[in-house]
Each structure stands twice: as structure tokens, then as C-alpha cells.
Design an enzyme around this catalytic site. Structure first.
Site: not given
Ligand code: NAP
Length: 330
Positions: A141, A144-145
Site C-alpha cells: 500500500c 499507507c507507507d
């Protein structure tokens, strides 16, 4: 029986399992049909769009919209018409007879109809180092990261739209983004391919698979194998984003609903499943289109089919009231 299951369950008219575009569109339609749907949204409500950045192809948003913002709008629209949304995971179902039973960790629900819209999840490479270093450089992701890898060398694996979308997004952070694909041709759409190919920060390694993620505390490199000449090599890398497709979330339905050869819920006709009163919508049943807009359309269709089914059931009950016990619905 779990501790919270002692209460006698209320008979729901329709339970919707899942809260991506399919589930929440089904909720909008079912709520507007006065069915007061109960949406069991999953612990991670909103589906895959919660892990996406710009959505540029959802009609009605000419400037694009962020995935999570779109899903908040879906949810607000469903709630406005009376959908009840609970952020819980379904742990088991019993569709063998009516009423249909849906269980969460601490509750048991009964329903006249169910819409299954549980979507799909990211597939991993299943190579040494991948699981051990997940969260320490290995991710599926970018949204997200990605921000953890400012000025780093980031590798993305995959050749579809997801991989290119991740790669393009990651150029905001990484000093360099390398896309590794197992063939010499991308599967992605032309527009995404052209964007990625012309991006100055993105380079490509073709005909190559990642065989191992290297590093002790965090990702430091990857061992690669060229699938044409069989040669192996190592590259330095600070992060590996895996974007090689998805698998349907059908675990709790195994043995309850017919699945196709790839594990997707089989639908003999439109949103119908092999169980009367259980309908399906979205990526859990669609390995072909997998778009937010097609999932939303399928959610609409499933809710309309559920409504028709409930109407027919009521009609059957009315007509059999004076004629002894009802035949089992199967
Ligand atoms: P996909 O189209 O199925 O692509 C998966 C990619 O991963 C393929 O290139 C495949 O290689 C590769 N792959 C699969 N297993 C692999 C393995 N074990 N090792 C290495 N590579 C592997 O999946 P997706 O990219 O997630 O897209 C799914 C759907 O969503 C598509 O319809 C796509 O158009 C859509 N989507 C659209 C957008 C957008 O429009 N913005 C964004 C994301 C997704 P091969 O090519 O060799 O099979």
C-alpha cells in the site's frame, strides 16, 4: 456460542456484508427501498479505495477525488437513507436453510436476504524475506507507507494498473522508483503506461522476478532472476511495494456458496448466487472489470434483486397464510 450471542436476534430484512463501492451502493438502494439494511462493514471499512490516492475515473468527479473521500461520501449517502453500518468482521455464515445466519465475533444475526460484497485483497509474492520484512520496507500500500521512503530507492513489482499507480504515487517520495515486471510488456492501460514510461524518476526492469527480499532489520536489497536467461542478480533497494493483483475475500463463504475455479463467488445470473436470498456484488465476484464504478453498479443490481426477492417472499407468505405451513425456501 460467543458471550454476546445470548440476545434473541432480530430478523433483518437485508444484511450487506462489505463496505466498498458495491456494499455501500447496495446499502443506498436497499435503504431507499425502506429495508433498513444492516451493513457489516468489516474492521477496515471502505474497501480497497481506502488504500488509493486519486480516483480519476469515477464519473461525476471531473477533477478526480481521493479514494477515502469518495468512500466517506458513499457512507454518508447510505446513512442518510437509514442504513445502519457496523465496523465489524463477519466470522461465519450459515446459508444452508432460512433464516440466513451471519455471525460476527460476538453477535449472531438472522436475515431474510444477504448481499455479499466482501471484495478482494492484495496478493503477495510468497518469497523468502517478504513476510519477515513486512512493515519494515515491504508493503502492498503506497498510500499507507510511501511517505516512509523519502529520497530512497523504491521498487514496485507488477505490470498492471495498480503497479503503475503505486509507482507514480511513490515518485512523490522516492529519489528513484524501479518497476520490475515478469514480462516485457505491461498489462496496464495505455494512459497509465505512457505516464509511467515518461516519468523521469521511474525506470523498468523487464522479464524479471524477485526471488528474495534481503535485509535483517529492514529491506536493504532484492535478489532478482531474469526469466529469459535465468541469470540472478542483486539490487540495492530500501522498499518493495508488491502490486500483483488481488484475491477474492471468500474465506467465510467456502462450503456455503458456490465458488468458481479461481475462488470468486459464482453467479449463475446477474447478482444471483446458488442460494436463494443471497446476492453478490463487486470484486468478490468479478475478476474481469474490478472497477469502483462497476462494483457500484453491481451493488445497485444486488439490492434491487434483494428487494424483488423480498417482495416475492411476502407475496408467497400472504398467499399461504390460510393454507397451512409454508414450504421451506431453498
Ligand atoms: P492485474 O491487472 O491483474 O495485474 C497484475 C500484474 O501483476 C500483472 O502485470 C501480472 O503479470 C503481475 N503478476 C501477477 N502475479 C505475479 C507474480 N507472482 N509475480 C510477478 N508478477 C505477477 O491487477 P491490478 O494491477 O491490481 O489491476 C486489477 C484491476 O483494477 C484491473 O482491471 C485494473 O485496470 C484496475 N485498476 C485500475 C486503476 C486505474 O484505472 N487507475 C488502478 C488500479 C487498478 P502478467 O502481466 O504477466 O500477468
Amino acid at each position: 456460542m460467543h458471550p454476546g450471542e445470548s440476545k434473541k436476534p432480530v430478523m433483518e430484512r437485508v444484511i450487506i456484508i462489505g463496505s466498498g463501492p458495491a456494499g455501500l451502493t447496495a446499502a443506498v438502494y436497499a435503504a431507499r427501498a425502506n429495508l433498513r439494511p444492516l451493513v457489516l462493514a468489516g474492521g477496515l471499512y471502505g474497501g480497497q479505495l481506502m488504500l488509493t490516492t486519486d480516483v480519476e475515473n469515477y464519473p461525476g468527479f471531473p477533477e478526480g477525488i481521493m479514494g477515502p473521500d469518495l468512500m466517506i461520501r458513499f457512507r454518508e449517502q447510505a446513512e442518510r437513507f437509514g442504513a445502519r453500518i457496523e465496523n465489524v468482521d463477519v466470522t461465519a455464515v450459515d446459508f444452508v436453510k432460512h433464516p440466513l445466519v451471519v455471525r460476527t465475533y460476538d453477535a449472531r444475526f438472522e436475515a431474510e436476504s444477504v448481499v455479499v460484497a466482501t471484495g478482494a485483497s492484495a496478493v503477495w509474492l510468497d518469497i523468502p524475506g517478504e513476510e519477515r520484512l513486512r512493515g519494515r520496507g515491504v508493503s502492498s500500500c503506497a498510500t499507507c507507507d510511501g511517505a516512509f521512503f523519502r529520497d530512497k530507492h523504491i521498487v514496485v513489482v507488477g505490470g498492471g494498473d495498480s503497479a503503475l499507480e503505486e509507482a507514480l504515487f511513490l515518485t512523490r517520495f522516492g529519489r528513484r522508483v524501479t518497476l520490475i515486471h515478469r514480462r516485457d510488456r505491461l498489462r496496464a492501460s495505455k494512459i497509465m503506461s505512457n505516464r509511467a514510461r515518461s516519468h523521469e524518476k521511474i525506470d523498468f526492469i523487464w522479464n524479471t522476478v524477485v526471488e528474495e527480499v534481503l535485509g535483517e532489520e529492514r529491506v536493504t536489497g532484492l535478489r532478482l532472476r531474469n526469466v529469459v536467461d535465468g541469470k540472478t542478480s542483486e539490487v540495492q533497494a530500501d522498499a518493495l511495494f508488491v502490486a500483483i493483483g488481488h484475491t477474492p475475500n471468500t474465506g467465510v463463504f467456502a462450503g456455503q456458496l458456490d465458488l468458481d475455479e479461481r475462488g470468486y463467488i459464482a453467479s449463475p445470473d446477474g447478482s444471483l448466487t446458488n442460494v436463494e436470498g443471497v446476492f453478490v456484488a463487486g470484486d468478490v465476484n468479478d475478476h474481469r472489470y474490478r472497477q469502483a464504478v462497476t462494483a457500484a453498479g453491481a451493488g445497485c443490481r444486488a439490492a434491487m434483486d434483494a428487494e424483488k426477492y423480498l417482495e416475492a417472499l411476502e407475496f408467497k407468505i400472504e398467499n399461504n397464510r390460510d393454507r397451512g405451513p409454508l414450504p421451506a425456501v431453498s
